[in-house]
Motif scaffolding. Structure first.
Motif, short mmCIF file in Angstrom:
data_model
loop_
_atom_site.label_atom_id
_atom_site.label_comp_id
_atom_site.label_asym_id
_atom_site.label_seq_id
_atom_site.Cartn_x
_atom_site.Cartn_y
_atom_site.Cartn_z
N ARG A 21 -45.63 -42.47 -4.25
CA ARG A 21 -45.56 -42.77 -5.69
C ARG A 21 -46.94 -43.05 -6.26
NH1 ARG A 21 -41.46 -47.37 -6.26
NH2 ARG A 21 -41.22 -47.17 -4.04
N ALA A 22 -47.78 -43.73 -5.50
CA ALA A 22 -49.13 -44.06 -5.97
C ALA A 22 -49.97 -42.80 -6.17
CB ALA A 22 -49.81 -45.00 -4.98
N LYS A 23 -49.70 -41.76 -5.42
CA LYS A 23 -50.45 -40.51 -5.54
C LYS A 23 -50.01 -39.69 -6.76
CE LYS A 23 -51.40 -39.80 -0.63
NZ LYS A 23 -51.19 -38.91 0.51
N GLY A 24 -48.85 -40.00 -7.30
CA GLY A 24 -48.34 -39.24 -8.44
C GLY A 24 -48.13 -37.77 -8.07
N LEU A 25 -48.59 -36.89 -8.93
CA LEU A 25 -48.41 -35.46 -8.69
C LEU A 25 -49.13 -34.96 -7.45
CD1 LEU A 25 -48.60 -34.01 -12.31
CD2 LEU A 25 -46.59 -34.26 -10.86
N LEU A 26 -50.17 -35.66 -7.05
CA LEU A 26 -50.90 -35.26 -5.85
C LEU A 26 -50.05 -35.39 -4.59
CD1 LEU A 26 -54.37 -36.86 -6.63
CD2 LEU A 26 -53.69 -34.47 -6.88
N ALA A 27 -48.97 -36.12 -4.66
CA ALA A 27 -48.09 -36.31 -3.50
C ALA A 27 -47.27 -35.06 -3.19
CB ALA A 27 -47.15 -37.48 -3.74
N MET A 28 -47.20 -34.14 -4.14
CA MET A 28 -46.34 -32.96 -3.96
C MET A 28 -46.64 -32.18 -2.69
SD MET A 28 -44.22 -33.30 -6.32
CE MET A 28 -43.31 -31.79 -6.29
N GLY A 29 -47.86 -32.15 -2.25
CA GLY A 29 -48.19 -31.41 -1.04
C GLY A 29 -48.14 -32.23 0.24
N SER A 30 -47.75 -33.47 0.14
CA SER A 30 -47.76 -34.35 1.31
C SER A 30 -46.59 -34.04 2.25
CB SER A 30 -47.67 -35.81 0.87
OG SER A 30 -47.52 -36.64 2.00
N PRO A 31 -46.87 -33.97 3.55
CA PRO A 31 -45.79 -33.77 4.51
C PRO A 31 -44.85 -34.98 4.58
CG PRO A 31 -47.88 -34.10 5.64
CD PRO A 31 -48.18 -34.01 4.19
N ASP A 32 -45.29 -36.12 4.05
CA ASP A 32 -44.43 -37.31 4.07
C ASP A 32 -43.19 -37.14 3.20
OD1 ASP A 32 -45.87 -38.70 5.93
OD2 ASP A 32 -46.94 -39.94 4.48
N ILE A 33 -43.27 -36.30 2.18
CA ILE A 33 -42.09 -36.05 1.34
C ILE A 33 -40.98 -35.46 2.20
CG2 ILE A 33 -41.14 -34.64 -0.53
CD1 ILE A 33 -43.81 -34.97 -1.98
N LYS A 34 -41.32 -34.46 2.97
CA LYS A 34 -40.33 -33.83 3.86
C LYS A 34 -39.87 -34.81 4.93
CE LYS A 34 -39.60 -29.75 6.82
NZ LYS A 34 -38.44 -30.32 7.41
N LEU A 35 -40.78 -35.58 5.46
CA LEU A 35 -40.44 -36.56 6.49
C LEU A 35 -39.40 -37.56 5.96
CD1 LEU A 35 -41.13 -37.82 9.32
CD2 LEU A 35 -42.76 -39.25 8.08
N LEU A 36 -39.63 -38.10 4.77
CA LEU A 36 -38.68 -39.06 4.19
C LEU A 36 -37.36 -38.39 3.86
CD1 LEU A 36 -41.01 -41.15 1.85
CD2 LEU A 36 -40.30 -41.65 4.20
N ARG A 37 -37.42 -37.22 3.28
CA ARG A 37 -36.19 -36.49 2.95
C ARG A 37 -35.38 -36.20 4.22
NH1 ARG A 37 -37.54 -31.24 1.34
NH2 ARG A 37 -38.82 -32.26 -0.20
N ASP A 38 -36.06 -35.72 5.25
CA ASP A 38 -35.37 -35.41 6.51
C ASP A 38 -34.73 -36.66 7.12
OD1 ASP A 38 -36.16 -32.78 6.18
OD2 ASP A 38 -37.66 -32.82 7.78
N GLU A 39 -35.40 -37.78 7.00
CA GLU A 39 -34.88 -39.04 7.54
C GLU A 39 -33.56 -39.41 6.85
OE1 GLU A 39 -35.23 -42.13 10.34
OE2 GLU A 39 -36.58 -40.44 10.08
N VAL A 40 -33.53 -39.28 5.54
CA VAL A 40 -32.33 -39.62 4.78
C VAL A 40 -31.23 -38.59 5.02
CG1 VAL A 40 -31.37 -39.96 2.46
CG2 VAL A 40 -33.59 -40.95 3.07
#
Length: 112
Positions: A21-40
């Motif tokens: 969230r702190a990265k804003g739009l820059l977070a879109m390319g982060s692998p952590d998005i997929k990691l969190l989504r996959d976890e849920v």
């Protein structure tokens, strides 16, 4: 032999979520998005599988959600539930356990 992945804790999940969230739009390319989504997604799949196993075995359900895809639990709801967990508990609670607790709270079974 491969080592089983360790379950992500709520604290780890929230730390990664806040950083994204702190990265804003820059977070879109982060692998952590997929990691969190996959976890849920994995927690949700395990949850539904456990409900199906309980039903097939004639055991009382953990909770009684609407059919898959109808629960209307979004990312904000999930994060709000996780953020309500005390920090000391969040350090040792898995995302899966927190997800199950959230579903039980949101979708209790009717009293018999």
């Amino acid at each position: 032999m491969p080592v089983a992945a360790q379950a992500m804790t709520v604290e780890q999940f929230l730390t990664k979520s806040r950083a994204l969230r702190a990265k804003g739009l820059l977070a879109m390319g982060s692998p952590d998005i997929k990691l969190l989504r996959d976890e849920v997604v994995a927690a949700g799949a395990d949850y539904r599988a456990d409900l199906a196993r309980d039903k097939a075995a004639g055991r009382q359900a953990h909770s009684c959600p609407p059919p898959a895809g109808k629960a209307n639990v979004n990312a904000r709801d999930l994060i709000a539930e996780f953020e309500a967990i005390p920090a000391a508990t969040a350090r040792t609670t898995s995302v899966k356990a927190a997800f199950y607790a959230m579903m039980k709270k949101r979708f209790p079974c009717p009293a018999k």
